[in-house]
Design a protein around this motif. Structure first.
Motif, mmCIF file in Angstrom:
data_model
loop_
_atom_site.group_PDB
_atom_site.id
_atom_site.type_symbol
_atom_site.label_atom_id
_atom_site.label_comp_id
_atom_site.label_asym_id
_atom_site.label_seq_id
_atom_site.Cartn_x
_atom_site.Cartn_y
_atom_site.Cartn_z
ATOM 1 N N UNK A 68 90.344 86.155 27.989
ATOM 2 C CA UNK A 68 91.679 85.903 28.546
ATOM 3 C C UNK A 68 92.178 84.460 28.328
ATOM 4 N N UNK A 69 91.356 83.446 28.601
ATOM 5 C CA UNK A 69 91.872 82.085 28.382
ATOM 6 C C UNK A 69 92.311 81.853 26.933
ATOM 7 N N UNK A 70 91.613 82.493 25.974
ATOM 8 C CA UNK A 70 92.021 82.333 24.577
ATOM 9 C C UNK A 70 93.348 83.037 24.316
ATOM 10 N N UNK A 71 93.578 84.148 25.027
ATOM 11 C CA UNK A 71 94.874 84.841 24.859
ATOM 12 C C UNK A 71 95.995 83.924 25.346
ATOM 13 N N UNK A 72 95.756 83.236 26.467
ATOM 14 C CA UNK A 72 96.782 82.323 26.982
ATOM 15 C C UNK A 72 96.996 81.173 25.988
ATOM 16 N N UNK A 73 95.883 80.671 25.425
ATOM 17 C CA UNK A 73 95.992 79.574 24.461
ATOM 18 C C UNK A 73 96.776 80.020 23.223
ATOM 19 N N UNK A 74 96.512 81.234 22.723
ATOM 20 C CA UNK A 74 97.274 81.719 21.551
ATOM 21 C C UNK A 74 98.739 81.887 21.899
ATOM 22 N N UNK A 75 99.000 82.408 23.092
ATOM 23 C CA UNK A 75 100.395 82.595 23.504
ATOM 24 C C UNK A 75 101.116 81.244 23.523
ATOM 25 N N UNK A 76 100.399 80.192 23.944
ATOM 26 C CA UNK A 76 100.995 78.857 23.994
ATOM 27 C C UNK A 76 101.216 78.315 22.580
ATOM 28 N N UNK A 77 100.290 78.623 21.695
ATOM 29 C CA UNK A 77 100.376 78.127 20.317
ATOM 30 C C UNK A 77 101.484 78.831 19.545
ATOM 31 N N UNK A 134 88.683 91.269 37.683
ATOM 32 C CA UNK A 134 89.811 91.960 37.039
ATOM 33 C C UNK A 134 91.091 91.625 37.809
ATOM 34 N N UNK A 135 90.987 91.695 39.109
ATOM 35 C CA UNK A 135 92.167 91.417 39.916
ATOM 36 C C UNK A 135 92.678 89.984 39.694
ATOM 37 N N UNK A 136 91.765 89.033 39.679
ATOM 38 C CA UNK A 136 92.170 87.638 39.476
ATOM 39 C C UNK A 136 92.879 87.467 38.138
ATOM 40 N N UNK A 137 92.316 88.060 37.102
ATOM 41 C CA UNK A 137 92.922 87.883 35.780
ATOM 42 C C UNK A 137 94.283 88.571 35.706
ATOM 43 N N UNK A 138 94.378 89.771 36.259
ATOM 44 C CA UNK A 138 95.684 90.449 36.239
ATOM 45 C C UNK A 138 96.720 89.623 36.991
ATOM 46 N N UNK A 139 96.324 89.134 38.137
ATOM 47 C CA UNK A 139 97.289 88.386 38.930
ATOM 48 C C UNK A 139 97.712 87.088 38.226
ATOM 49 N N UNK A 140 96.723 86.383 37.666
ATOM 50 C CA UNK A 140 97.057 85.145 36.961
ATOM 51 C C UNK A 140 97.982 85.411 35.786
ATOM 52 N N UNK A 141 97.654 86.441 35.021
ATOM 53 C CA UNK A 141 98.446 86.745 33.832
ATOM 54 C C UNK A 141 99.856 87.178 34.193
ATOM 55 N N UNK A 142 99.965 88.023 35.202
ATOM 56 C CA UNK A 142 101.293 88.483 35.608
ATOM 57 C C UNK A 142 102.124 87.309 36.116
ATOM 58 N N UNK A 143 101.465 86.382 36.785
ATOM 59 C CA UNK A 143 102.207 85.215 37.281
ATOM 60 C C UNK A 143 102.777 84.417 36.104
ATOM 61 N N UNK A 144 101.987 84.250 35.051
ATOM 62 C CA UNK A 144 102.495 83.521 33.884
ATOM 63 C C UNK A 144 103.728 84.217 33.305
ATOM 64 N N UNK A 145 103.730 85.532 33.375
ATOM 65 C CA UNK A 145 104.851 86.287 32.802
ATOM 66 C C UNK A 145 106.052 86.367 33.745
#
Ligand code: ARG
Length: 578
Positions: A498-507, A559-570
């Motif tokens: 997941x952190x790499x997905x966020x990094x790619x999204x930023x790049x 799973x819950x933490x990652x979903x929540x973090x990701x949804x917050x970014x979106x």
């Protein structure tokens, strides 16, 4: 997972007698995850080793001594497949997530760098149309994503509040007046006046001339013109703010095009001094024919400035006063030429920093044509353009009905309906690559079984309900070796990535990378507990010994933490219950 890739390279490098970076570049993902986590294709080694790749793979498999975090190394034809140790991986990944909590996914590569993002940027005197969702939410998501990776980010709402249309609007206001007693919101009247002004100008040249004169007065700072205009701006902003509040969007700077008026003269002089300004039929331009582009307009024949002139002054202001390492314009792809011209003019003027300015384009919103059933671009003429506020309100109302039917005892149903309705519209906007057109179908975006916002929210809420009923605290006394079902193994790996997905999204300035990653996690999680039972709680909490429950609860918490973090970014809300 990057960390493990590097560990593989470190492990292989001495045996292969190659630098780590080269090994890293060779590593691939096996076509089927049951084969392993990484594959080393041995073709490239055949020449130096003077052996067929199959033999090399087989030899390497026997020569490498296993050590954590590796569990297996196996030759598979010309490939060497490497599998990570599940227990080691699960422990590291899940413990990291539980410890980082809302910070999981963050990184530091943006530290010390400032990014400006120009997004939303609607024109005043009109209501926000549905298509404004695109720039608004892509920009908002990019702001969150870049911040998560350590960048300092400031959002700019570059309101279209200047230009001849506003002269026309003043003329219409003076001629047709305002119905203060009318029972409609001011923005609706203003919008109607705007439409009337445009129609009238097309019909009556004298009225068009009146509009031009009002704009000249406005530019000259005439008090009466200013007063009218100021009021148009206030009415519009108040209306925009309601929608921004609903979407949870905010800006560090709300600066209309008008703000840059005082900087226009110096900008033009500066360009003049560089020898870039030309006269053409009484207008001022920068000739870009050598670059196969039409001229960049600086002043019209009547001496007034344009959208382009103000964008030029605005960018110089951003560089000089606000400062940035990177300046992004989240604007529809129809404006690509405008930005190519703008950046070219600055390049010709010797501003090498313009290479840090980028247009971040996106596709259209398509609606289903009720007659033909085809996807078509919204058009005002056919009454297909919807207002953003109306679309959001309708989605909220539909979500409210669904809640009343499926969960009548839910506390705060109105608040949750708002989160679900807004989340549905926003997730639909961000789930695919931004350059693609977005298909908008109000039934489809609310379908909890589709790839939708509500589907993501349900998955998150399901995790939350399992955790609320869990007899153990996540992460306490867990035997991670018990997580060995295929979905559990797959989930741990996706959570790790997941952190790499966020990094790619930023790049790549691409929120869809986060959205797609979350969808994949949700799919694994849902197939995991639905296999064998219809109830997540049974599968996770009751069907096995307490030790397995503890491990599964821990996985669910991650799973819950990652979903929540990701949804917050979106910008998609994640209620615990729905
Ligand atoms: N107001 C413009 C429009 O509605 C978009 C402005 C985008 N930002 C900019 N700096 N040009 O088309």
């Amino acid at each position: 997972m990057e960390k493990y890739r590097e560990a593989v390279a470190q492990w292989l490098a001495p045996v292969l007698n190659m630098p780590e970076a080269e090994v890293l570049a060779l590593l691939r993902l096996p076509p089927d995850s049951s084969l392993g986590d990484y594959a080393l294709p041995c073709f490239a080694l055949a020449r130096t080793w003077r052996r067929p790749p199959q033999q090399i793979a087989a030899e390497l498999a026997t020569r490498l001594a296993l050590r954590p975090p590796f569990a297996a190394v196996v030759a598979h034809g010309p490939y060497l497949n490497i599998t990570l140790d599940d227990a080691v991986l699960s422990r590291e990944v899940l413990e990291t997530i539980l410890a980082a909590a809302e910070h999981y996914g963050e990184g530091r590569e943006g530290q010390g760098k400032k990014v400006l993002i120009d997004y939303s940027s609607p024109n005043i005197a009109k209501e926000l149309a549905f298509h404004h969702i695109r720039s608004t939410m892509i920009g908002h998501a990019l702001k969150q994503i870049l911040r998560a990776r350590g960048y300092t980010v400031e959002g700019i709402n570059h309101l279209g509040d200047w230009g001849t249309p506003f002269g026309l609007l003043i003329a219409a206001y003076k001629r047709f007046g305002w119905d203060a007693a009318a029972e409609v919101e001011p923005i609706v009247q203003l919008n109607a006046l705007y439409v009337r002004a445009t129609e009238e100008a097309a019909r009556d040249p004298a009225f068009a001339e009146e509009g031009r004169r009002w704009f000249q007065r406005l530019e000259a700072g005439d008090a009466e013109a200013r007063r009218c205009w100021q009021w148009f701006v206030e009415v519009s902003l108040a209306e925009f703010q309601k929608v921004y509040d609903l979407l949870g969007v905010s800006f560090e700077h709300i600066l209309g095009e008008s703000f840059y008026e005082p900087y226009i003269a110096e900008t033009l002089e500066w360009l003049q001094a560089k020898g870039l300004v030309k006269e053409s039929d009484g207008a001022c331009i920068v000739d870009l024919s050598a670059y196969d582009m039409p001229p960049f307009m600086l002043k019209k024949q009547d001496g007034t400035t344009l959208y382009s002139t103000r964008d030029l002054a605005a960018l110089l202001y951003r560089k000089r006063v606000m400062g940035f390492d990177c300046c992004l314009y989240v604007v529809d792809m129809g404006q690509s030429l405008h930005f190519r011209q703008l950046f070219k003019v600055l390049e010709l003027a010797g501003c090498d920093w313009v290479r840090d300015c980028h247009h971040v384009p996106f596709g259209l919103v398509l609606m289903k044509d009720p007659d033909s059933g085809r996807w078509v671009k919204g058009s005002t003429r056919k009454g297909r353009v919807s207002l953003l506020k109306a679309v959001l309100e309708e989605a909220i109302a539909m979500a409210r009905e669904k809640i009343a039917a499926s969960n009548p005892t839910l506390a705060n149903p109105d608040a949750v309906a708002r989160q679900v309705g807004v989340g549905a519209v926003v997730f639909n906007d961000l789930k695919n690559r931004r350059i693609k057109d977005v298909k908008f179908d109000k039934e489809a975006i609310l379908n909890p079984y589709g790839e939708t916002g509500p589907y993501m929210q349900y998955t998150h809420a399901r995790c939350a309900s399992v955790l609320a009923a869990a007899p153990v605290t996540p992460g306490e006394g867990v035997d991670y070796a018990l997580l060995r079902e295929p979905e559990e193994r797959a989930l741990v790996r996706k959570l790790a990535a997941y952190p790499e997905a966020v990094a790619s999204a930023a790049r790549e300035w691409e929120p869809a990378i986060v959205a797609q990653h979350l969808l994949a996690i949700a799919a694994d999680f849902n197939s995991y507990w639905t296999r064998g039972t219809k109830d997540a709680r049974v599968r996770i909490l009751r069907e096995q010994d307490p030790a397995t429950t503890a491990a599964r609860v821990t996985l669910t918490a991650a799973v819950r933490t990652v979903l929540r973090n990701g949804l917050r970014l979106l910008g998609v809300p994640a209620p615990d219950e729905m």
